[in-house]
Scaffold this active site. Sequence first.
Site, PDB file in Angstrom:
ATOM      1  N   ARG A 105      -3.564   3.037   8.371  1.00  0.00           N
ATOM      2  CA  ARG A 105      -3.817   1.834   7.569  1.00  0.00           C
ATOM      3  C   ARG A 105      -2.628   0.889   7.640  1.00  0.00           C
ATOM      4  NH1 ARG A 105      -4.776   4.408   1.715  1.00  0.00           N
ATOM      5  NH2 ARG A 105      -6.030   2.532   1.399  1.00  0.00           N
TER       6      ARG A 105
ATOM      7  N   CYS B 291      10.001 -39.411 -13.375  1.00  0.00           N
ATOM      8  CA  CYS B 291       8.644 -39.927 -13.523  1.00  0.00           C
ATOM      9  C   CYS B 291       7.912 -39.983 -12.185  1.00  0.00           C
ATOM     10  CB  CYS B 291       8.658 -41.291 -14.190  1.00  0.00           C
ATOM     11  SG  CYS B 291       9.494 -42.544 -13.219  1.00  0.00           S
TER      12      CYS B 291
ATOM     13  N   LYS C  11       0.836  -1.200   0.000  1.00  0.00           N
ATOM     14  CA  LYS C  11       0.000   0.000   0.000  1.00  0.00           C
ATOM     15  C   LYS C  11       0.874   1.254   0.000  1.00  0.00           C
ATOM     16  CE  LYS C  11      -3.880  -0.698   2.286  1.00  0.00           C
ATOM     17  NZ  LYS C  11      -4.557  -1.019   3.562  1.00  0.00           N
TER      18      LYS C  11
ATOM     19  N   ARG D  11      -3.210  -1.586  -6.671  1.00  0.00           N
ATOM     20  CA  ARG D  11      -2.346  -2.770  -6.566  1.00  0.00           C
ATOM     21  C   ARG D  11      -2.701  -3.715  -7.704  1.00  0.00           C
ATOM     22  NH1 ARG D  11      -5.372  -4.927  -1.161  1.00  0.00           N
ATOM     23  NH2 ARG D  11      -7.407  -5.063  -2.100  1.00  0.00           N
TER      24      ARG D  11
ATOM     25  N   GLY E 285      -6.111 -10.782   6.835  1.00  0.00           N
ATOM     26  CA  GLY E 285      -6.198 -11.027   8.275  1.00  0.00           C
ATOM     27  C   GLY E 285      -5.707  -9.881   9.135  1.00  0.00           C
TER      28      GLY E 285
ATOM     29  N   HIS F 183      -2.204 -45.034  -2.991  1.00  0.00           N
ATOM     30  CA  HIS F 183      -2.881 -45.647  -4.128  1.00  0.00           C
ATOM     31  C   HIS F 183      -3.996 -44.749  -4.664  1.00  0.00           C
ATOM     32  CE1 HIS F 183      -5.918 -48.262  -6.046  1.00  0.00           C
ATOM     33  NE2 HIS F 183      -4.841 -48.854  -6.566  1.00  0.00           N
TER      34      HIS F 183
ATOM     35  N   SER G  40      15.633 -42.803 -15.484  1.00  0.00           N
ATOM     36  CA  SER G  40      14.408 -42.092 -15.134  1.00  0.00           C
ATOM     37  C   SER G  40      14.341 -42.033 -13.608  1.00  0.00           C
ATOM     38  CB  SER G  40      13.190 -42.820 -15.693  1.00  0.00           C
ATOM     39  OG  SER G  40      12.025 -42.171 -15.255  1.00  0.00           O
TER      40      SER G  40
ATOM     41  N   MET H 133      -4.958  -5.786  10.526  1.00  0.00           N
ATOM     42  CA  MET H 133      -5.811  -4.828  11.225  1.00  0.00           C
ATOM     43  C   MET H 133      -6.699  -4.019  10.278  1.00  0.00           C
ATOM     44  SD  MET H 133      -4.709  -1.648  13.555  1.00  0.00           S
ATOM     45  CE  MET H 133      -5.085  -0.384  12.352  1.00  0.00           C
TER      46      MET H 133
ATOM     47  N   TYR I 255      13.488 -34.607 -19.947  1.00  0.00           N
ATOM     48  CA  TYR I 255      12.029 -34.497 -19.877  1.00  0.00           C
ATOM     49  C   TYR I 255      11.529 -34.696 -18.453  1.00  0.00           C
ATOM     50  CZ  TYR I 255      11.817 -39.587 -19.475  1.00  0.00           C
ATOM     51  OH  TYR I 255      11.968 -40.886 -19.030  1.00  0.00           O
TER      52      TYR I 255
HETATM   53  P1  ADP Z   1      -7.929  -2.478   3.250  1.00  0.00           P
HETATM   54  O1  ADP Z   1      -6.541  -2.927   3.076  1.00  0.00           O
HETATM   55  O2  ADP Z   1      -8.749  -3.289   4.160  1.00  0.00           O
HETATM   56  O3  ADP Z   1      -8.586  -2.158   1.942  1.00  0.00           O
HETATM   57  P2  ADP Z   1      -7.595   0.334   3.444  1.00  0.00           P
HETATM   58  O4  ADP Z   1      -6.721   1.072   4.359  1.00  0.00           O
HETATM   59  O5  ADP Z   1      -7.154   0.289   2.033  1.00  0.00           O
HETATM   60  O6  ADP Z   1      -7.801  -1.096   4.033  1.00  0.00           O
HETATM   61  O7  ADP Z   1      -8.985   1.000   3.434  1.00  0.00           O
HETATM   62  C1  ADP Z   1     -10.147   0.827   4.129  1.00  0.00           C
HETATM   63  C2  ADP Z   1     -11.145   1.807   3.543  1.00  0.00           C
HETATM   64  O8  ADP Z   1     -10.889   3.099   4.028  1.00  0.00           O
HETATM   65  C3  ADP Z   1     -11.054   1.916   2.034  1.00  0.00           C
HETATM   66  O9  ADP Z   1     -12.325   2.020   1.491  1.00  0.00           O
HETATM   67  C4  ADP Z   1     -10.269   3.181   1.809  1.00  0.00           C
HETATM   68  O10 ADP Z   1     -10.551   3.764   0.585  1.00  0.00           O
HETATM   69  C5  ADP Z   1     -10.692   4.024   2.998  1.00  0.00           C
HETATM   70  N1  ADP Z   1      -9.666   4.990   3.392  1.00  0.00           N
HETATM   71  C6  ADP Z   1      -8.441   4.715   3.852  1.00  0.00           C
HETATM   72  N2  ADP Z   1      -7.731   5.845   4.062  1.00  0.00           N
HETATM   73  C7  ADP Z   1      -8.546   6.863   3.741  1.00  0.00           C
HETATM   74  C8  ADP Z   1      -8.401   8.281   3.731  1.00  0.00           C
HETATM   75  N3  ADP Z   1      -7.258   8.847   4.082  1.00  0.00           N
HETATM   76  N4  ADP Z   1      -9.436   9.012   3.344  1.00  0.00           N
HETATM   77  C9  ADP Z   1     -10.594   8.416   2.974  1.00  0.00           C
HETATM   78  N5  ADP Z   1     -10.801   7.096   2.969  1.00  0.00           N
HETATM   79  C10 ADP Z   1      -9.787   6.326   3.338  1.00  0.00           C
HETATM   80 MG    MG Z   2      -7.782  -1.168   0.580  1.00  0.00          MG
END
Ligand code: ADP
Ligand code: MG
Length: 884
Positions: free
Chosen positions: A97, A831, A27, A341, A106, A456, A764, A108, A851
Site C-alpha cells: 500500500r 484595506c 497510513k 486517519r 492520485g 472591476h 491604511s 498507486m 485592524y
Molecule cells: P487507499 O489509500 O486507496 O484506501 P488502502 O491501502 O488503504 O488504499 O486500501 C485499499 C483497500 O484494501 C482497503 O479497502 C483496505 O482495507 C484493503 N486492504 C489493504 N491492506 C489489506 C490487508 N493487509 N488485508 C486486507 N485488506 C487490505
Molecule cells: Mg485506505
Amino acid sequence: MATKYVYFFGGGKADGKGTMKDLLGGKGAGLAEMTNAGVPVPPGFTITTDVCRYYYANKQKLPKELEAQQKAAMDKLQKIMKKGFGDPKNPLLVSVRSGAKFSMPGMMDTILNLGISEKVTAGLSELTGNERFAWDAYRRFIQMYGNVVAGIEKSDFEHVLEAQKHKRNIKQDTELTVSDLKEVVANYLKVYEKHTGESFPQDPWKQLEGARNAVFKSWNNPRAIYYRKQNKIDDNLGTAVNVQSMVFGNMGDDSATGVGFTRNPSTGNKEFYGEYLTNAQGEDVVAGIRTPRPIVHLGEDIPQAYKELRAITAQLEKKYRDVQDFEFTIEKGRLFMLQTRTGKRTAAAAVKIAVDMVKEKLITKEEALMRVEPEALDQLLHPVIDPKAQLKVIAKGLAASPGAATGRAVFDADSAAERGGKEPVILIRQETNPDDIHGMDAAKGILTARGGMTSHAAVVARGMGRPCVAGCEEIKVSEADKTFRINGTTVKENDWVTIDGSTGRVILGQVPLIDPEISGEFGVFMGWADATRKLKVRANADIPRDAKVAREFGAEGIGLCRTEHMFFAEDRLPFMQQMIVATDVEARKAALAKLLPFQKEDFVGLFREMKGYPVTIRLIDPPLHEFLPKTKEDAEVLSKKIGVPTEKIMQAAEELHEFNPMLGHRGCRLGITYPEITEMQTKAIIGAACDLAKEGIKVVPEIMIPLVGNISELKDQKDVITRIADATIKEAGAKVQYMVGTMIEVPRAAVTADQIAQEAEFFSFGTNDLTQMTLGFSRDDAGKFIKVYLDKKIFKEDPFQTLDQIGVGQLMDGAVKKGRGVKKDLKCGICGEHGGDPASVKFCHRIGLNYVSCSPFRVPIARLSAAQAVIESKAKSGSGYSMK
Ligand code: ADP
Ligand code: MG
Ligand code: MG
C-alpha cells in the site's frame, strides 16, 4: 549507524509511532500507532519516505542497505504470522500500500494478495479447504498487479471476466465456479504475457520488488502531480510503502470489509457512519460492484465484531481527539483495523464537531479554533453546488467571488438588469466596467473572460456578495453575437450556465444548488474567535446596503469606503460627468454643488448603518476618464442630458486618455489639481457627521487620502480638508471629531513613513496598489503571466491574492515601525483584498496592525484567521496551546 529504512509493526508493538507521518506517511504512522495501542492490526512493515526521496535523488536507485532491512522485516513477519512468504503449504500473503504524509487519491492503487502464485494457490486451497477462495485470490492478484505494476488497462482484464460470465450466462462475480476462475486465470496470464512479453512473476520476492518500486514511481505519475499542485502539497515529501499481512473479508458470511467515520462527515452529527459488504475483499466496497450496506446493519450480521469495532473506533477518536475515518476487515468473525486517519469533513461539520468536542471536553477552545480552515467558512455563507449533481465543467477561471450561481446567459448589463428581477441570469462579459453595475447587481452571478482577482468585476462582485468567476481566459466572448465559445461548444444567450465562484468552475446547464445554513454552533464558534483575536475586523463597503451585510457578518467598522462608487449610480453620473468636462473652475463647482447632497445623503446612510463604529472614507481615486462615455452614441446621450455638445464631451475624453492610467492622473493628484473636489467631499462627509451628531449619534469619520507618496501631497490635501471641515462644523454648530489619514500604497510612502506620520493620523495599507507598484505588475494584466509563474513555480502564490510577505510585507512592517516611531499609537490597518486572506491576516497580526478590512462576506474568515494568528504566536512562544 546505518539509516533505518524499514519500520516494523506487529506483535503488540511498533518501531514507529503516530507522530512520524513525515517518515512513515499517514497510513504507516496510523498503523504503528494503532499497533502500539493494542488495536488488532495485521502485522507488517513500512518502508520510509526517505527511500522514495533517495530513489528520485539517485536516478531511480534504492539505498543499498534496504534489501537487508526488508529481508529482516519479512523474516520477523513470517515468524509472528507463523507462515512463509511463498511457502505453498502455509503461505503468507501481503498487501502493498502506498501512503504519503497527506492522503493522495492520485497515488498507486493498493495491491492485495501479493505472494500468491500457481503453487501457492494450490496450497491455499488445501489449507483453507476453499478452492474457490484461493483461485479468486489469485485472479484478483494478477489483475491488480498487471494493472498497477505492468500498466495493463483494467478493461483488458474486465473483458476476460465479462466474457466468462457471458459464456456461462451469469451476472455476479460470486456465481463464478472454480473451473470458471481457473479459466479466467489462464486467460489473465495470457493478457499479461501479451502485454509485457514476459510470463507472470511466480517468485514472491520479484512480485514484492515490482510492487514496491511501482509505489515509488507512482509518486510522480501525472494524477499525483496534479493533485499535489491543486492541494499545494510539496513535491519532495515522497511516499512510504506499507507491506502488510493479508486478512480476508471474503471467507464467507462471517467475513466482511468496510469503511466508516466516527461522526457524520457531512453534518457533523455524532453518529456512527459508514458502509460495509459481507464476503468481500478490500476495494469491493468502493468499486461499487455490489451496493454496500449502511454500517449499523453490521450489528445484525456479525454482532460481536461490530461491538468491538464500535469500541475500538471510539477509543481511536478519543486517542486522536478528532473524527476518525477508518477501514476494517472481518475475517471469520475476527476484526482487524487496516487504517485510521483524521476524517475529512464539510465546513458545516467542521464547525459542529469542533464545538461539540469542546463541550465533550475532548479538546480546548483554542484547538477547536485551529480545527476549522478559515477559507472553508465561505461554504457556510454562500449557496454551493449540490455535491450529488452531475457536472459538465467546460472551463475554469479565477475563483473571484465565492458561491455558486445558476441562470440563463446574458451578455449585456441592460438585459441582465431587465430580466434579473424575473428570472435567474448570469451576466457574461469580456470584462466589466462601472457602467455594468446595475446588471451585475441584478444577476445571480458574473463571468468575465478578462481581468484578475482585483479587476472591476471581482472587486464589485465581492462587495455585493455576488458569485463571480473572473479572468476565464479560455472562453471567447463575443458581446456582439451574444455568445461565448469554448473548445467547440458555443453558449448562446438564454442557455443555462452555472458558475462556482469558490472554485472558478464554469459549468454548462442548470445545476441544483444548496442554500447556506448557519447553525447555532456557528455563532458559538465565532464568539470564541472574537474573544481570542486582537485584530479588529472591518469591511470594505461603499453603500449602506453593503454596510448592513458587513455588520451582519460581524464587521466592526468600515475600513474602506470608495466614494467614487457613489458617483457611478445613474442619478449622479451625469453630474459627475458634467464636472469632468467642465472647462473652468466655476462650471466645475456648479456641477459639484449638485453632487454634494447625494454624497451627503450616502454618508448619512452609511454612518447610520455603522452605528458608532469607525468609518474610513477614501477621497476620489480612479482616473477621471473612467467616468466618461466610451462611444460616440453614449456621448450623444450624455450631451442631451447635460447640455454640453457631443464634440466637447468626446474631446474631454480624448484629453483625459492616458497611456497608463493606473500611474496617471488619479488618487490625491486629482484633489491637488482640482481642490474643489476635495472640498465638496469633505463638506459631504463632515456635514453628514454633523447631522447625525445632532441626532445624538456619534461618528468619527476617518478621511483618507489615496495614493500619497510624498508628505507634501498629504499636507496639501490635509490643509484643504481641515479648513473645510472646521468651517462646516462651526457652521452646523455641532460637535464632531474627525481624523485625516492616508493610504500607504505607493512604495515611496512606505519608505518615508516616518515623514508621512508627522501629518497622518492613521495609515491604511492599500495592498492592491502597493503590490502592483512594488512588483511592477499591472493588476489588470497580471492574470496572463501569473498563471505561468505559478506553473513554473517562480511564485508559490498569486501576490494579488495572498500578500507577498517578504517583499510587500517588508515595506509594510517597516512603515508601521517608522510611523509609530513618530506617533506611538498611530492606528494602522489594511484595506487591500489581502485583508480577507487568512495567511495575510495572520501576517497583519504579527506586524501589529490594529485592524484588517475586507469585503463583507470575508469578514468571518478574517475573524477566524485573526484568532488563529493569536493562537499560533502563543504556540510559537511556547505558552499555551501546542501545535501538532
Ligand atoms: P487507499 O489509500 O486507496 O484506501 P488502502 O491501502 O488503504 O488504499 O486500501 C485499499 C483497500 O484494501 C482497503 O479497502 C483496505 O482495507 C484493503 N486492504 C489493504 N491492506 C489489506 C490487508 N493487509 N488485508 C486486507 N485488506 C487490505
Ligand atoms: Mg485506505
Ligand atoms: Mg489604491
